[in-house]
Design a protein around this motif. Structure first.
Motif, mmCIF file in Angstrom:
data_model
loop_
_atom_site.group_PDB
_atom_site.id
_atom_site.type_symbol
_atom_site.label_atom_id
_atom_site.label_comp_id
_atom_site.label_asym_id
_atom_site.label_seq_id
_atom_site.Cartn_x
_atom_site.Cartn_y
_atom_site.Cartn_z
ATOM 1 N N THR A 1 1.378 -2.107 1.504
ATOM 2 C CA THR A 1 0.483 -3.164 1.914
ATOM 3 C C THR A 1 -0.974 -2.854 1.526
ATOM 4 N N ASN B 1 -2.694 -9.092 -3.392
ATOM 5 C CA ASN B 1 -4.021 -8.300 -3.131
ATOM 6 C C ASN B 1 -4.740 -9.053 -2.499
ATOM 7 N N ARG C 1 -3.584 -8.747 1.109
ATOM 8 C CA ARG C 1 -3.549 -7.035 1.575
ATOM 9 C C ARG C 1 -4.906 -6.918 1.856
ATOM 10 N N ARG C 2 -5.980 -7.453 1.268
ATOM 11 C CA ARG C 2 -7.533 -6.980 1.546
ATOM 12 C C ARG C 2 -7.811 -7.489 2.967
ATOM 13 N N ASP D 1 -12.752 2.400 -10.727
ATOM 14 C CA ASP D 1 -13.205 3.001 -9.384
ATOM 15 C C ASP D 1 -12.071 3.549 -8.759
ATOM 16 N N GLN D 2 -11.013 2.605 -8.753
ATOM 17 C CA GLN D 2 -9.565 3.220 -7.876
ATOM 18 C C GLN D 2 -8.960 4.537 -8.553
ATOM 19 N N TRP E 1 4.165 -13.056 1.731
ATOM 20 C CA TRP E 1 4.974 -12.533 0.789
ATOM 21 C C TRP E 1 4.373 -12.862 -0.767
ATOM 22 N N THR F 1 -13.096 -2.361 -10.882
ATOM 23 C CA THR F 1 -12.496 -2.168 -9.563
ATOM 24 C C THR F 1 -11.155 -1.081 -9.801
ATOM 25 N N THR G 1 3.530 -8.714 7.531
ATOM 26 C CA THR G 1 2.665 -7.665 6.581
ATOM 27 C C THR G 1 2.993 -8.013 5.138
ATOM 28 N N GLY G 2 4.186 -8.777 4.941
ATOM 29 C CA GLY G 2 4.539 -8.918 3.676
ATOM 30 C C GLY G 2 5.621 -7.750 3.059
ATOM 31 N N LEU G 3 5.953 -6.834 4.054
ATOM 32 C CA LEU G 3 6.924 -5.798 3.499
ATOM 33 C C LEU G 3 8.216 -6.230 3.366
ATOM 34 N N ARG H 1 11.736 -4.386 -5.303
ATOM 35 C CA ARG H 1 10.909 -5.031 -4.385
ATOM 36 C C ARG H 1 11.655 -6.131 -3.535
ATOM 37 N N PRO I 1 -3.887 -2.934 -1.553
ATOM 38 C CA PRO I 1 -4.033 -3.891 -2.796
ATOM 39 C C PRO I 1 -3.891 -2.943 -4.088
ATOM 40 N N ALA J 1 -12.455 2.760 -2.491
ATOM 41 C CA ALA J 1 -12.146 2.367 -3.736
ATOM 42 C C ALA J 1 -10.874 1.456 -3.901
ATOM 43 N N ILE J 2 -9.838 1.741 -3.251
ATOM 44 C CA ILE J 2 -8.668 1.198 -3.175
ATOM 45 C C ILE J 2 -8.998 -0.525 -2.750
ATOM 46 N N TYR J 3 -9.431 -0.667 -1.625
ATOM 47 C CA TYR J 3 -9.928 -1.935 -1.208
ATOM 48 C C TYR J 3 -11.157 -2.438 -1.912
ATOM 49 N N GLY J 4 -11.833 -2.102 -2.776
ATOM 50 C CA GLY J 4 -13.178 -2.381 -3.344
ATOM 51 C C GLY J 4 -13.985 -2.682 -2.372
ATOM 52 N N GLU K 1 -11.181 7.660 -7.909
ATOM 53 C CA GLU K 1 -10.763 8.350 -6.522
ATOM 54 C C GLU K 1 -9.461 8.795 -6.760
#
Lengths: 273, 345
Positions: A103, B94, B97-98, A12-13, B90, A9, B72-74, A265, A105, B125-128, A16
């Protein structure tokens, strides 16, 4: 998610992220060309000054040709290692652009790493190409044909880029607390003029300045890789000291990044953007 | 049906620096900073079932966005807790977040200089998302949002409405279970607003997604959500059906009349409160339970060309609801919720 699929993953990330960063850079090719010229202006000016100083003979072992090689090296290494991340991160945080990144992943640092690779790879390659072409017509700037040394130089450049990256990124993250994070980068920029060997080889600076510099990260992010390329680093002790310095400072800035990221954070989560 | 979102006594308190005006005030704030505690969200509790669409309403600064940011965990809550898509936002990381998407109408997430297609690829790609899923979902979103050639144009060349359509597509490629939308139709023209509303309704119907949206446009609310949460000054004022709110806040009906012969205003007042009088048109407000009887009497007694019975406009209901909280806050002025204190040494 299994470790292997996590690696797949991430690969792949990165593919891109690199692709989009490169495509964005292509949109800004004119600006990038101007930044590139700006980036080499400083070593050209320093070189011009040392060229005239060395008219009467070598300065502490540096001849005119020696200065030419040194400042070609500075231009290349600086381009391959520079870091503007503090300004980016500062903007992401202050203007709310960090929110959507938090927000998703994937940690925002991966986007910054990809941006760095996509920008520095091609631009440093341009400087390298100029150096290669120049050395055809100007034998003085040729560096010794020693592939082993070049490989060691590439490793040192990679480590230097990583140190400067984590330094810039961690400093930028201070924007979680303060609106003046980038001022710290400006300060470092000023100090690095002297202590990293940007305006002169370190050996030409007063011994006390060199003594102070060796306890900071500045010589390891520019002077050391440049001197490997130009042939000034010769003994295994010099290599060992240089790489050890690089690894120690990389570890320090990496830890500082992790610390500022987790604390920042949490602070952001507590007070918002 | 299990809950997709549960908020339990969710509270968010900020320390806001207090500074007196002028140079003296600025210097004093440097030497001895004082802070005022502001409760942006105050013990808010609600649960939203999977597949529901709920509108979150409130004036600016009411605490809507702060609540969404906690969900949303921010932001993490100062007190209380939340569960979204079976995760603590929180600590969910990931995997959490997905399963969600957060779209902010006033912040763009697409790559500004590139066609939206590039942002789609990146998000895949980011979210697989697998290539097969990506192809199917992309095709569906392109069809539902009528994206057509838009996705090949650089985002900076798109209109606001076109851009928001692409934003939504990019945010939905990973098929989130819970969708948080903060002012998704902000600044859009009527056509674009309608497209977005229709799309969101259809998307929810097809995929059973849970939607929590904030909006200032009542049309968004009436089109998408049967249930509303009204928040003001950080407090939840109402949680329930939109119709319940209308009944509770404004227990009246409006009778819109078109008269075929002139009728004096005083004569109309025998049937109810005259809210609007511009012969031949007039609007009467009557108690909800007597609306039918009043209408029958009007039709019998007067020369009426046309008559319709309506609920009061939702904007007005909401305005009255916000007004109620302002009054509540005024009544509580004796027991201040904001507390000024010195910074810890």
């Amino acid at each position: 998610m299994a470790a292997r699929s996590r690696v797949a993953t991430l690969r792949d990330q990165y593919a891109e992220l690199l692709r989009s960063a490169f495509l964005v850079d292509l949109q800004y090719r004119a600006s990038i060309a101007i930044w590139l010229v700006w980036g080499i202006t400083e070593p050209i000016i320093s070189f011009a000054i040392w060229w005239s100083i060395a008219a009467g003979g070598a300065v502490d072992g540096y001849t005119r040709d020696g200065f030419a090689r040194y400042f070609f090296g500075v231009a290349l290494v600086n381009q391959a290692t520079l870091s503007w991340d503090a300004w980016n991160i500062d903007r992401w945080i202050r203007e709310g652009e960090m929110n959507h990144r938090l927000t998703r992943p994937i940690a925002p640092i991966h986007e910054a790493i990809a941006d760095n690779i996509a920008y520095k790879g091609p631009t440093a390659a341009i400087i390298l190409a100029v150096w290669v072409v120049a050395s055809i017509f100007w034998p003085a700037v040729r560096i010794p044909f020693e592939p082993g040394r070049w490989a060691l130089g590439i490793v040192a450049i990679g480590l230097a880029a990583a140190i400067r990256f984590f330094n810039g990124y961690a400093t930028g993250l201070l924007a979680f607390w303060t609106t003046r994070a980038t001022a710290l980068v400006e300060l470092q920029f000023g100090i690095s003029l002297f202590l990293s060997g940007r305006i002169a080889p370190l050996s030409l600076l007063p011994p006390r300045v060199v003594h102070v510099a060796q306890y900071l990260w500045f010589p390891y992010v520019l002077s050391f890789p440049v001197e490997i390329l130009t042939g000034a680093v010769t003994t295994w002790q010099q290599y060992a000291r240089g790489y050890a310095g690089q690894l120690v400072w990389l570890a320090i800035w990496l830890l500082l990044y992790l610390l500022v990221w987790t604390r920042g954070r949490r602070h952001y989560g507590a007070v918002g953007g | 049906m299990p809950n997709a979102i549960v908020a339990t006594n969710l509270t968010k308190t900020y320390d806001v620096k207090v500074r007196d005006p002028g140079i003296k005030g600025a210097l004093a704030a440097l030497v001895r900073p004082r802070y005022r505690q502001v409760r942006a969200v105050d013990s808010v509790s609600f649960a939203i079932e999977r597949g529901d669409a709920v509108a979150f309403l409130g004036p600016n600064g009411a605490g809507k966005t702060t609540t969404l940011k906690m969900l949303t965990g921010l932001l993490f809550p100062s007190a209380g807790r939340a569960e979204v898509a079976e995760h603590d936002p929180w600590t969910g990381g990931n995997p959490f977040r997905r399963r969600i998407a957060f779209v902010l109408g006033n912040k763009q997430q697409l790559l500004w200089d590139l066609p939206a297609e590039e942002s789609f690829r990146l998000n895949r790609a980011i979210y697989g998302v697998s290539l097969a899923d990506y192809t199917t979902r992309r095709a569906e979103l392109v069809e539902l949002l009528v994206l057509g050639e838009l996705i090949d144009k650089p985002v900076r060349q798109l209109s606001l409405g076109e851009r928001m359509k692409c934003e939504l597509a990019a945010a939905l490629l990973h098929q989130p279970e819970v969708l948080f939308l903060d002012e998704p139709t902000l600044g859009l023209d009527l056509d674009a607003q309608q497209t977005i509303r229709t799309f969101l309704g259809e998307y929810r119907r097809r995929h059973g997604a849970t939607i929590l949206l904030t909006s200032h446009y009542m049309a968004d609310v009436t089109a998408l959500a049967s249930r509303v949460l009204i928040i003001n000054r950080g407090r939840l004022l109402h949680d329930g059906e939109l119709s319940e709110l209308v009944t509770r806040i404004a227990p009246i009906k409006r009778i819109e009349l078109v008269l075929s012969e002139p009728v004096p205003r005083a004569r109309l007042e025998e049937y109810g409160t005259v809210a609007h009088y511009a012969p031949p048109r007039a609007t009467l407000e009557v108690p909800r339970e007597t609306a039918t009887a009043a209408s029958t009497r009007l039709l019998t007694d007067l020369a009426v060309a046309d008559l319709s019975i309506q609920d009061p406009p939702i904007e007005e209901v909401i305005r009255i609801a916000f007004g109620e909280t302002e009054q509540d806050a005024g009544a509580e002025a004796e027991a201040p919720r904001a507390d000024v204190r010195r910074a810890p040494p």
